[in-house]
Design a protein around this motif. Structure first.
Motif, PDB file in Angstrom:
ATOM      1  N   LYS A 165      45.472  46.862  38.982  1.00 63.65           N
ATOM      2  CA  LYS A 165      45.033  46.819  40.192  1.00 63.65           C
ATOM      3  C   LYS A 165      44.008  45.522  40.384  1.00 63.65           C
ATOM      4  O   LYS A 165      43.724  44.703  41.421  1.00 63.65           O
ATOM      5  N   HIS A 166      43.434  45.043  39.086  1.00 68.31           N
ATOM      6  CA  HIS A 166      42.396  44.051  39.296  1.00 68.31           C
ATOM      7  C   HIS A 166      43.122  42.821  38.531  1.00 68.31           C
ATOM      8  O   HIS A 166      42.415  41.978  38.090  1.00 68.31           O
ATOM      9  N   LEU A 167      44.530  42.469  38.489  1.00 65.02           N
ATOM     10  CA  LEU A 167      45.156  41.315  38.056  1.00 65.02           C
ATOM     11  C   LEU A 167      44.425  40.129  38.685  1.00 65.02           C
ATOM     12  O   LEU A 167      44.699  40.036  39.839  1.00 65.02           O
ATOM     13  N   LYS A 168      44.048  39.236  37.905  1.00 62.18           N
ATOM     14  CA  LYS A 168      43.599  37.838  38.655  1.00 62.18           C
ATOM     15  C   LYS A 168      44.544  36.629  38.080  1.00 62.18           C
ATOM     16  O   LYS A 168      44.929  35.766  39.031  1.00 62.18           O
ATOM     17  N   VAL A 169      45.119  36.682  36.984  1.00 58.94           N
ATOM     18  CA  VAL A 169      46.206  35.467  36.486  1.00 58.94           C
ATOM     19  C   VAL A 169      47.296  35.784  35.818  1.00 58.94           C
ATOM     20  O   VAL A 169      47.044  36.742  34.966  1.00 58.94           O
ATOM     21  N   ARG A 170      48.387  35.284  36.205  1.00 57.41           N
ATOM     22  CA  ARG A 170      49.773  35.747  35.364  1.00 57.41           C
ATOM     23  C   ARG A 170      50.249  34.463  34.707  1.00 57.41           C
ATOM     24  O   ARG A 170      50.649  33.613  35.435  1.00 57.41           O
ATOM     25  N   LEU A 171      50.666  34.500  33.471  1.00 55.33           N
ATOM     26  CA  LEU A 171      51.240  33.559  32.879  1.00 55.33           C
ATOM     27  C   LEU A 171      52.657  33.961  32.263  1.00 55.33           C
ATOM     28  O   LEU A 171      52.699  35.117  31.657  1.00 55.33           O
ATOM     29  N   SER A 172      53.756  33.536  32.881  1.00 55.09           N
ATOM     30  CA  SER A 172      55.113  33.804  32.377  1.00 55.09           C
ATOM     31  C   SER A 172      55.403  33.031  31.314  1.00 55.09           C
ATOM     32  O   SER A 172      55.292  31.897  31.254  1.00 55.09           O
ATOM     33  N   LEU A 173      55.915  33.603  30.249  1.00 52.75           N
ATOM     34  CA  LEU A 173      56.096  33.162  28.880  1.00 52.75           C
ATOM     35  C   LEU A 173      57.502  32.898  28.697  1.00 52.75           C
ATOM     36  O   LEU A 173      58.428  33.438  29.173  1.00 52.75           O
ATOM     37  N   SER A 174      57.955  32.007  27.705  1.00 57.30           N
ATOM     38  CA  SER A 174      59.252  31.654  27.327  1.00 57.30           C
ATOM     39  C   SER A 174      59.814  32.979  26.431  1.00 57.30           C
ATOM     40  O   SER A 174      59.030  33.579  25.859  1.00 57.30           O
ATOM     41  N   ASN A 175      61.186  33.121  26.711  1.00 57.98           N
ATOM     42  CA  ASN A 175      61.634  34.297  26.426  1.00 57.98           C
ATOM     43  C   ASN A 175      61.818  34.392  24.724  1.00 57.98           C
ATOM     44  O   ASN A 175      61.857  33.464  23.866  1.00 57.98           O
ATOM     45  N   ARG A 176      61.320  35.653  24.431  1.00 57.68           N
ATOM     46  CA  ARG A 176      61.411  36.032  22.899  1.00 57.68           C
ATOM     47  C   ARG A 176      61.912  37.433  22.629  1.00 57.68           C
ATOM     48  O   ARG A 176      61.448  38.115  23.192  1.00 57.68           O
TER      49      ARG A 176
ATOM     50  N   GLY B 226      57.254  39.474  28.212  1.00 64.73           N
ATOM     51  CA  GLY B 226      57.203  38.038  28.970  1.00 64.73           C
ATOM     52  C   GLY B 226      55.967  37.607  29.966  1.00 64.73           C
ATOM     53  O   GLY B 226      56.157  36.376  30.047  1.00 64.73           O
ATOM     54  N   GLU B 227      55.117  38.195  29.710  1.00 64.56           N
ATOM     55  CA  GLU B 227      53.876  38.107  30.621  1.00 64.56           C
ATOM     56  C   GLU B 227      52.483  37.931  29.840  1.00 64.56           C
ATOM     57  O   GLU B 227      52.432  39.104  29.062  1.00 64.56           O
ATOM     58  N   LEU B 228      51.697  36.978  30.019  1.00 66.11           N
ATOM     59  CA  LEU B 228      50.165  37.298  29.585  1.00 66.11           C
ATOM     60  C   LEU B 228      49.449  37.529  30.953  1.00 66.11           C
ATOM     61  O   LEU B 228      49.503  36.788  31.708  1.00 66.11           O
ATOM     62  N   ARG B 229      48.739  38.479  31.176  1.00 64.60           N
ATOM     63  CA  ARG B 229      47.959  38.648  32.323  1.00 64.60           C
ATOM     64  C   ARG B 229      46.457  38.798  32.139  1.00 64.60           C
ATOM     65  O   ARG B 229      46.030  39.346  31.009  1.00 64.60           O
ATOM     66  N   PHE B 230      45.601  38.169  32.955  1.00 64.34           N
ATOM     67  CA  PHE B 230      44.347  38.124  32.874  1.00 64.34           C
ATOM     68  C   PHE B 230      43.837  39.350  34.065  1.00 64.34           C
ATOM     69  O   PHE B 230      44.138  38.901  35.153  1.00 64.34           O
ATOM     70  N   VAL B 231      43.257  40.483  33.469  1.00 60.92           N
ATOM     71  CA  VAL B 231      42.664  41.316  34.281  1.00 60.92           C
ATOM     72  C   VAL B 231      41.177  41.518  34.259  1.00 60.92           C
ATOM     73  O   VAL B 231      40.656  41.517  33.283  1.00 60.92           O
ATOM     74  N   ASP B 232      40.653  41.387  35.472  1.00 55.67           N
ATOM     75  CA  ASP B 232      39.108  41.457  35.591  1.00 55.67           C
ATOM     76  C   ASP B 232      38.521  42.160  36.853  1.00 55.67           C
ATOM     77  O   ASP B 232      38.603  41.588  37.756  1.00 55.67           O
ATOM     78  N   GLN B 233      38.109  43.251  36.507  1.00 52.75           N
ATOM     79  CA  GLN B 233      37.334  43.934  37.472  1.00 52.75           C
ATOM     80  C   GLN B 233      36.102  43.624  38.116  1.00 52.75           C
ATOM     81  O   GLN B 233      35.896  43.657  39.496  1.00 52.75           O
TER      82      GLN B 233
END
Length: 309
Positions: free
Chosen positions: A97-108, A113-120
């Motif tokens: 709900k409070h997703l602010k930044v999405r980083l798509s990462l190289s496949n492994r 596959g994603e690092l997400r910054f969530v901040d209410q």
């Protein structure tokens, strides 16, 4: 606000899941969460895209990822604030709900596959910071072998669990101040990583009042406090940190449970466990403190005479 154990739990998770991976793309969904990046959203997205995460480092409550692939050394600083979360997710997982930044990462294989910054509450954020050499020439913090630190964290003292910290430095730093003991150990320029909860726990364990003047503190008392700080932090880290609600979680969304082991914080009106063991009657008291609360035992943490009430 997350303290050292909570941030270390997050750092360990990031070290496992994102270190050595490349940031393929960046999507800022709320510009407020990158407001500390003074060159703006577009620069943040473009600069970070294509970088590799060389290491995940923590000093006190400060968390950053050293970056490779830039013309000059830099780090991605993640400030969790009051409610920030760094989560690793599969790209097809529903957005928080409070997703602010999405980083798509190289496949492994086997890695989300994603690092997400969530901040209410939006007190936290992410930004890219230049780095500088550490003043003492030693590794900057947990997770790093490099003697470099982001400029944004350069003013932060070494933390309670830092193997490069000299415990006697705490005594020297405290005696230079003329303030209350709890205020001093919350000062990240004196010792970092300690927040309100663990300050109360360590002071209780050391049988010291947070109202003691640092100008009168004795070396054996500081040694006792130092030992208590280390012990409390290690036990909290083993328990995964302290969680009072759903806002603090590790990178996989799990909460810590050290709150079950608290001896002072949040126990207003309950028996002091140490006094109870010794056959004494004493109830934990709560006092206002810097817009928050302090919890202590009036019997085994005697207040200085001039502050008793």
């Amino acid at each position: 606000m997350p303290e050292l154990p909570e941030v270390e739990v997050v750092r360990e998770g990031l070290d496992k899941w994102v270190r050595t991976r490349t940031v393929k793309t960046v999507q800022v969904l709320d510009p407020r969460s990158v407001r500390r990046h003074t060159d703006g959203v577009d620069d943040f997205e473009q600069t970070l895209s294509g970088c590799s995460i060389a290491s995940v480092v923590r000093r006190g409550k400060f968390l950053w990822m050293d970056l490779e692939g830039l013309p000059t050394p830099a780090a991605l600083v993640a400030h969790l604030g009051m409610s920030g979360q760094l989560l690793v997710e599969e790209p097809d997982a529903p957005d928080e709900k409070h997703l602010k930044v999405r980083l798509s990462l190289s496949n492994r294989s086997g890695y989300p596959g994603e690092l997400r910054f969530v901040d209410q509450r939006i007190f936290g954020g992410m930004f890219i910071s230049p780095v500088m050499a550490t003043p003492d020439g030693l590794p900057a913090g947990a997770g790093s072998l490099q003697a470099s630190i982001p400029l944004a964290a350069a003013h932060i003292a070494r933390d309670v669990m830092d193997p490069h910290r000299n415990p006697d430095d705490l005594y020297v730093a405290l005696r230079k101040k003329n303030t209350e003991l709890k205020r001093a150990i919350l000062d990240q320029g004196i010792i970092s990583g300690v927040g309100n909860i663990y300050a109360d726990e360590a002071l209780w364990q050391a049988c010291l009042s947070g109202l003691r003047s640092t100008a009168t503190i004795r070396r054996p008392e500081v040694q006792r406090l130092n030992d208590a700080l280390v012990d409390v932090m290690m036990r909290a880290l083993a328990a995964g940190g302290t969680s009072f609600d759903s806002l603090y979680v590790n990178v996989n969304g799990a909460s810590g449970y050290f709150a079950r082991s608290l001896n002072a914080y949040g126990r207003e009106g309950k028996a002091c466990l140490r006094c109870e063991e010794k056959g004494r009657e004493s109830l934990i008291r709560r006092d206002p403190f810097m817009g928050r609360s302090s919890y202590s035992c009036p019997v085994c943490q005697p207040r200085p005479r001039r502050t008793r009430s």
